[in-house]
Design a protein around this motif. Sequence first.
Motif, mmCIF file in Angstrom:
data_model
loop_
_atom_site.group_PDB
_atom_site.id
_atom_site.type_symbol
_atom_site.label_atom_id
_atom_site.label_comp_id
_atom_site.label_asym_id
_atom_site.label_seq_id
_atom_site.Cartn_x
_atom_site.Cartn_y
_atom_site.Cartn_z
ATOM 1 N N ASN A 122 -11.973 -20.389 -28.321
ATOM 2 C CA ASN A 122 -12.049 -18.981 -28.703
ATOM 3 C C ASN A 122 -13.509 -18.559 -28.870
ATOM 4 O O ASN A 122 -14.039 -18.506 -29.972
ATOM 5 C CB ASN A 122 -11.277 -18.754 -30.001
ATOM 6 C CG ASN A 122 -11.185 -17.276 -30.361
ATOM 7 O OD1 ASN A 122 -11.425 -16.411 -29.524
ATOM 8 N ND2 ASN A 122 -10.830 -16.998 -31.611
ATOM 9 N N LYS A 124 -16.549 -16.014 -29.007
ATOM 10 C CA LYS A 124 -16.868 -14.617 -29.279
ATOM 11 C C LYS A 124 -18.064 -14.150 -28.463
ATOM 12 O O LYS A 124 -18.373 -12.965 -28.421
ATOM 13 C CB LYS A 124 -17.171 -14.436 -30.773
ATOM 14 C CG LYS A 124 -16.070 -14.917 -31.713
ATOM 15 C CD LYS A 124 -14.750 -14.198 -31.463
ATOM 16 C CE LYS A 124 -13.678 -14.651 -32.451
ATOM 17 N NZ LYS A 124 -12.360 -14.035 -32.166
ATOM 18 N N ASP A 127 -15.833 -12.909 -23.359
ATOM 19 C CA ASP A 127 -14.369 -12.846 -23.319
ATOM 20 C C ASP A 127 -13.788 -13.635 -22.154
ATOM 21 O O ASP A 127 -12.575 -13.678 -21.958
ATOM 22 C CB ASP A 127 -13.887 -11.397 -23.277
ATOM 23 C CG ASP A 127 -14.207 -10.686 -21.958
ATOM 24 O OD1 ASP A 127 -14.895 -11.281 -21.108
ATOM 25 O OD2 ASP A 127 -13.786 -9.528 -21.789
ATOM 26 N N ASN A 129 -12.654 -16.457 -21.596
ATOM 27 C CA ASN A 129 -12.220 -17.627 -22.349
ATOM 28 C C ASN A 129 -10.706 -17.710 -22.414
ATOM 29 O O ASN A 129 -9.983 -16.771 -22.075
ATOM 30 C CB ASN A 129 -12.846 -17.635 -23.743
ATOM 31 C CG ASN A 129 -12.309 -16.543 -24.648
ATOM 32 O OD1 ASN A 129 -11.138 -16.545 -25.020
ATOM 33 N ND2 ASN A 129 -13.156 -15.583 -25.004
ATOM 34 N N GLU A 132 -8.723 -14.912 -24.602
ATOM 35 C CA GLU A 132 -8.733 -13.528 -24.124
ATOM 36 C C GLU A 132 -8.136 -13.367 -22.725
ATOM 37 O O GLU A 132 -7.614 -12.300 -22.403
ATOM 38 C CB GLU A 132 -10.169 -12.994 -24.118
ATOM 39 C CG GLU A 132 -10.833 -12.958 -25.472
ATOM 40 C CD GLU A 132 -10.161 -11.982 -26.426
ATOM 41 O OE1 GLU A 132 -9.578 -10.988 -25.944
ATOM 42 O OE2 GLU A 132 -10.209 -12.223 -27.644
ATOM 43 N N ARG A 133 -8.197 -14.402 -21.903
ATOM 44 C CA ARG A 133 -7.860 -14.200 -20.493
ATOM 45 C C ARG A 133 -6.571 -14.884 -20.020
ATOM 46 O O ARG A 133 -6.057 -14.525 -18.965
ATOM 47 C CB ARG A 133 -9.015 -14.691 -19.621
ATOM 48 C CG ARG A 133 -10.317 -13.925 -19.769
ATOM 49 C CD ARG A 133 -10.222 -12.529 -19.194
ATOM 50 N NE ARG A 133 -11.518 -11.867 -19.152
ATOM 51 C CZ ARG A 133 -12.312 -11.787 -18.098
ATOM 52 N NH1 ARG A 133 -11.944 -12.364 -16.960
ATOM 53 N NH2 ARG A 133 -13.465 -11.165 -18.154
ATOM 54 N N GLY A 137 -3.286 -17.851 -24.448
ATOM 55 C CA GLY A 137 -3.794 -16.957 -25.479
ATOM 56 C C GLY A 137 -4.141 -17.565 -26.817
ATOM 57 O O GLY A 137 -4.231 -16.858 -27.824
#
Length: 590
Positions: A122, A124, A127, A129, A132-133, A137
């Motif tokens: 994860n 920050k 995105d 990653n 996010e993708r 999830g």
Amino acid sequence: MNNFCKSALVILGLSPIFGSSLMANETNKAALIDYDQRKFGMFIHWGIYSVAGGEYQGKKIRGISEWIQNRMKIPVNNYAKLANDFTGKHYSAEDWAQLAQDAGMKYMVITSKHHDGFAMYNSKVSDYNIVERTAYGKDPMVALANEARKRDIKFGFYYSQDQDWADPNARGNDWDFDASKRQPQVYIDNKALPQIDEILKNYGDLGLIWFDTPGLLSKQQASSLRNRVTQLQPQALINSRIGHGLGDFEQTGDNAIPLQVWPNKKWEVPATINHSWGYKKDDHFWRDPKDLLAKLVDIVSKGGNYLLNIGPTGDGVVPEPSKIILKEIGRWMKINGEAIYGTDACPFYYHNVDWRCTTKKGKLYVHLLRQSDSEFKLSGLKNSVKSARLLGYGKLNYKQQGEQVTITLPQVGLRDHVDVIELSLADNQVKIAANQHHSIQPKLIDLFGWAARFRSPEMTFDWQSNSVSNFIDITKQGFKRESANFESELWWYPYGSIKGYYQVNVTYACQGKGLAGIGEFKTQLEDWSLSGSVSKEFPCNMSGGKQTVSFTRPIKIDQSHEQLVFKFKAFGDSLSSFKLYKVGLTRLNN
């Protein structure tokens, strides 16, 4: 962690792992000793390349699957769509960690970001990653780190610090981005360092940060990465692929095992369980447990650690053959682990691939890889032997006359993949004759096929005949003859153990009226560039019997040579029957 028994060399303050110019300091020397004693680790390559499995839009690549974006020049926007099918629905941190424990693995390294630039945690910072993708999830790394620690398995992250095919300022993607406009410092400041911060801060105590392909990064840029690790997790070890001599331990090439003991430093061999690192649908070239155990023994006996890879699918499934193989290794380790964990390198020079040894205080463990007799003879041992036993079996009879020990085995041939004889010695430290020490430079050297890295997945080794076969012409499969396509080549890694001018000969067999091809023996530098080369025709005979050819010119081998290579410059009609037994080197100078 279990208190591994320190060997005699460590107790005497003569441990080889601090003699190098690498960066181990007082803070992490204890961590380096712990790492050295663990010996065997699990590598995990998992990413959205695991969805592709070596195939994209109906086209397959030859070679390793995690490089599919680079090999096929897939635009980032198209490659990123693989994340839509990354479900991770069968992922189980508990199962993965338990598999490592069942195999006898004592540490674990997993890809946090490979060369494709996709973060498997994860992040920050970007995105791009897994959270996010992907359809999955979630961040899988928190649970995996925790499950590993429950089992006393040191946990670490792989991070690709220079190559990032999703970032225009990183190295590697010249099909989407203009390399002339690349600004590596922008990438370091805006992505690499911030992501290193994330993996160092969010997953507890780490055992290793495993960098890869330093490439074009300057020493200052590499130092900034090292400084961040030592500031935030000073106990975390850093491998030499950070570049510029800034690692805590040395990394060999992939699947690259030194020919002899590699002293005065700690080192590790990263290796595959089949051919590809990432999951590949058609990679069924699973290595035999016997071969993997022999390689574990070989590496540990020479002073190294073995980091053996698995490649789960995009659904989080570890291929069944991987699990079967690792559990079989674990069975052997339960019987023979005392001859692996916490041991030191063997003092002997290895003239063949029949046996290896490891040592502890007052112990010499002889690992039998090949054995066709009911006796094993060890020459050059100066210590008095107090007793001998076969691990998992019991006491053995033996005779000692001067510096030779003859051990009577319970049967002709091996009982297991590798049999281990424990010799209890009258002294704490193993003492051997000077002419048997691993530092000697014999006039005659045999390079056996098993001791080499097999570049092609099709090549196989037969333990009974001690030969390598299944050399192929990849052009018949529609592939170009280039390194990325992993041709039928054998690569040996001397790491300074061979020096001088040598006459080269090859012992082989092939059946037919024509040629196996034009064989070539060459020396390569660290960047794989050619240094020296000799070549000759390899005729076959109708009987298929052994024969030896000698190259007309000698070749120079010195410490600058990373690989010694045998390959075919041109292929003949009888290539399919070709078997290589050994490459012989005869030193011409003193």
